[in-house]
Scaffold this motif. Structure first.
Motif, PDB file in Angstrom:
ATOM      1  N   LEU A   9       0.886  -1.165   0.000  1.00  0.00           N
ATOM      2  CA  LEU A   9       0.000   0.000   0.000  1.00  0.00           C
ATOM      3  C   LEU A   9       0.921   1.211   0.000  1.00  0.00           C
ATOM      4  O   LEU A   9       1.425   1.623   1.038  1.00  0.00           O
ATOM      5  CB  LEU A   9      -0.909   0.006   1.228  1.00  0.00           C
ATOM      6  N   THR A  54       3.212  -1.058   4.365  1.00  0.00           N
ATOM      7  CA  THR A  54       2.765   0.334   4.282  1.00  0.00           C
ATOM      8  C   THR A  54       3.924   1.262   4.609  1.00  0.00           C
ATOM      9  O   THR A  54       4.917   0.833   5.213  1.00  0.00           O
ATOM     10  CB  THR A  54       1.621   0.624   5.279  1.00  0.00           C
ATOM     11  N   GLN A 327      -9.435   5.294   3.088  1.00  0.00           N
ATOM     12  CA  GLN A 327      -8.295   5.708   2.262  1.00  0.00           C
ATOM     13  C   GLN A 327      -7.850   7.128   2.634  1.00  0.00           C
ATOM     14  O   GLN A 327      -6.646   7.399   2.725  1.00  0.00           O
ATOM     15  CB  GLN A 327      -8.659   5.637   0.774  1.00  0.00           C
ATOM     16  N   PHE A 330      -5.960   6.815   5.870  1.00  0.00           N
ATOM     17  CA  PHE A 330      -4.653   6.188   5.637  1.00  0.00           C
ATOM     18  C   PHE A 330      -3.661   7.212   5.100  1.00  0.00           C
ATOM     19  O   PHE A 330      -2.495   7.259   5.516  1.00  0.00           O
ATOM     20  CB  PHE A 330      -4.815   5.017   4.662  1.00  0.00           C
ATOM     21  N   VAL A 376      -7.522  -1.667   3.134  1.00  0.00           N
ATOM     22  CA  VAL A 376      -7.332  -0.344   3.735  1.00  0.00           C
ATOM     23  C   VAL A 376      -8.295  -0.147   4.896  1.00  0.00           C
ATOM     24  O   VAL A 376      -7.912   0.331   5.974  1.00  0.00           O
ATOM     25  CB  VAL A 376      -7.488   0.776   2.686  1.00  0.00           C
TER      26      VAL A 376
END
Length: 426
Positions: A9, A54, A327, A330, A376
């Motif tokens: 990600l 990530t 999202q 994140f 996510v």
């Protein structure tokens, strides 16, 4: 090292998850991303099949030695919390206390996947030492204010200059505690200090609750708190911690400045300050990152816990479930935080040439995150430290199998507990 077969990600705008992809790390940097990278003879391989990679999370606002104050008091508004509970105990803290509890907060941060902190506190030399030992990336400062008089205010400026000169390898911010703890002449003096040293990142508490806003308007004889930012810091990058009580004028003014806010929803709720309208801020074009604040009000150093609350609060306040998606949150925890601190070229996303600040997350072997339907959403809403298997900060593995690799936690816990008892007795 090569991290093999992970699901990436990247936090790069528009990119989907890169499945079964490798990351090569050399000299603290990400040097290659791709499938089936061939390790060189001296390269270690870490198998990441079935795991999610990530960027390391970015904490835009914390007071890291305040791990001392975790759950020490509850049920006080901000001003009473500071003057009755926190400041009297802080006055008893020695430099060694600050150093040890900073280590504790940094270990907690890293085990929660936070690889970069933007810290505001005192005795900064000891915090820098702790950060290097813990292996965390830090933006730091010497807290500046003159609420206790000119002599103390000038002493803090002198300390800032000395600390800045001593640590050319560290990124500093101009850490004015707040416009409610600083006089107008002192704010002007601090702005000139930032220009003199070329420290053009302002980090300050801003409009945290109604009482603070009223104090700012009276103390500085302005119509809006953002008038001070425009007058003294128009040429600075600005990180505003909290930014809860903002008028439409203030929101629009921030959009004309190089300003970001650090959204700290747990701390703001804990102290009864309210909820920052990050929907309005983002619609106006203001960058929003996430912060934990100190453990005394924020409870812990988990950026992810603040990310999920950031989503839920706005959906509830607006009665609109489409707002602040997982999202969005994140990105607030990663690339937006890096942009707020002016380090987006170094960290905040998984890209070749950036620092190897990487979390390796296991979603499948934890009943809270299994089964994995939307990755996510699962990370933002369900993931915590128990899912974070490895953490790399500038290429160094600082967390392995969920536990910090550089500090003996048992020894640190024992030391901090004894120090806490001594502070309470004194």
């Amino acid at each position: 090292m090569i991290l093999k077969n992970g699901n990436l990600l990247t936090a790069v705008s528009g990119e989907e998850i890169k499945h079964e992809t490798d990351i090569q790390i050399k000299d603290r940097k990400i040097t290659a991303i791709g499938k089936n990278l061939t390790p060189e003879s001296d390269e270690e391989v870490l198998e990441c099949k079935g795991l999610y990679l990530t960027p390391g999370f970015v904490n835009c606002h914390t007071h890291i030695p305040m791990s001392l104050f975790k759950e020490i008091v509850d049920g006080l508004p901000l001003q009473s919390w500071l003057t009755e509970a926190i400041w009297p105990l802080e006055a008893k803290m020695s430099a060694n206390d600050i150093y040890k509890f900073a280590l504790l907060g940094m270990v907690e941060s890293l085990e929660n996947g936070v690889t970069t902190i933007n810290d505001m506190y005192f005795n900064t030399d000891f915090l820098i030492q702790a950060g290097k030992e813990a292996g965390i990336n830090q933006v730091t400062t010497v807290t500046l204010m003159d609420i206790d008089g000119d002599e103390k205010g000038n002493e803090r400026i002198a300390n800032f200059k000395a600390c800045y000169a001593k640590h050319p390898d560290i990124k500093f911010s101009l850490g004015i505690h707040g416009f409610y703890t600083s006089s107008t002449p002192y704010i002007a003096k601090c702005a000139e200090l930032g220009r003199e040293l070329n420290v053009k990142l302002l980090h300050t508490h801003f409009c945290e609750n109604d009482a603070e806003v009223a104090d700012i308007l009276t103390r500085h004889n302005v119509e809006h708190p953002t008038d001070l930012l425009e007058k003294y810091f128009k040429d600075f990058k600005i990180v505003l911690a909290h930014a809860v009580i903002l008028s439409e004028y203030d929101v629009n003014k921030l959009a004309t400045l190089d300003a970001s806010t650090s959204h700290n929803p747990i701390s703001n709720l804990r102290l009864g300050c309210g909820v920052s309208d990050i929907v309005a801020l983002q619609k106006a074009g203001v960058n929003v990152g996430l912060g934990t604040d100190g453990d005394g009000s924020g409870s812990n150093q988990s950026v992810l816990k603040n990310a999920r609350l950031a989503c839920l609060l706005q959906k509830g306040l607006y009665k609109d479930p489409t707002l602040i998606t997982a999202q969005n949150a994140f990105e607030m925890a990663t690339i937006n935080g890096a942009k707020a601190l002016g380090i987006e070229k170094e960290t905040g996303s998984l890209e070749v040439g950036k620092d190897a600040d990487i979390n390796v997350i296991d979603l499948f072997n934890n009943v809270t995150t299994f089964p994995v339907n939307d990755v996510v959403s699962d990370i933002v809403y369900n993931c915590d430290a128990a899912n974070i298997k490895y953490v790399f900060a500038k290429g160094k593995m600082v967390v392995k199998d969920g536990s910090h690799t550089l500090i003996d936690k048992k020894v640190l816990f024992d030391e901090c507990y004894k120090l806490l008892l001594d502070i309470k007795k004194s």
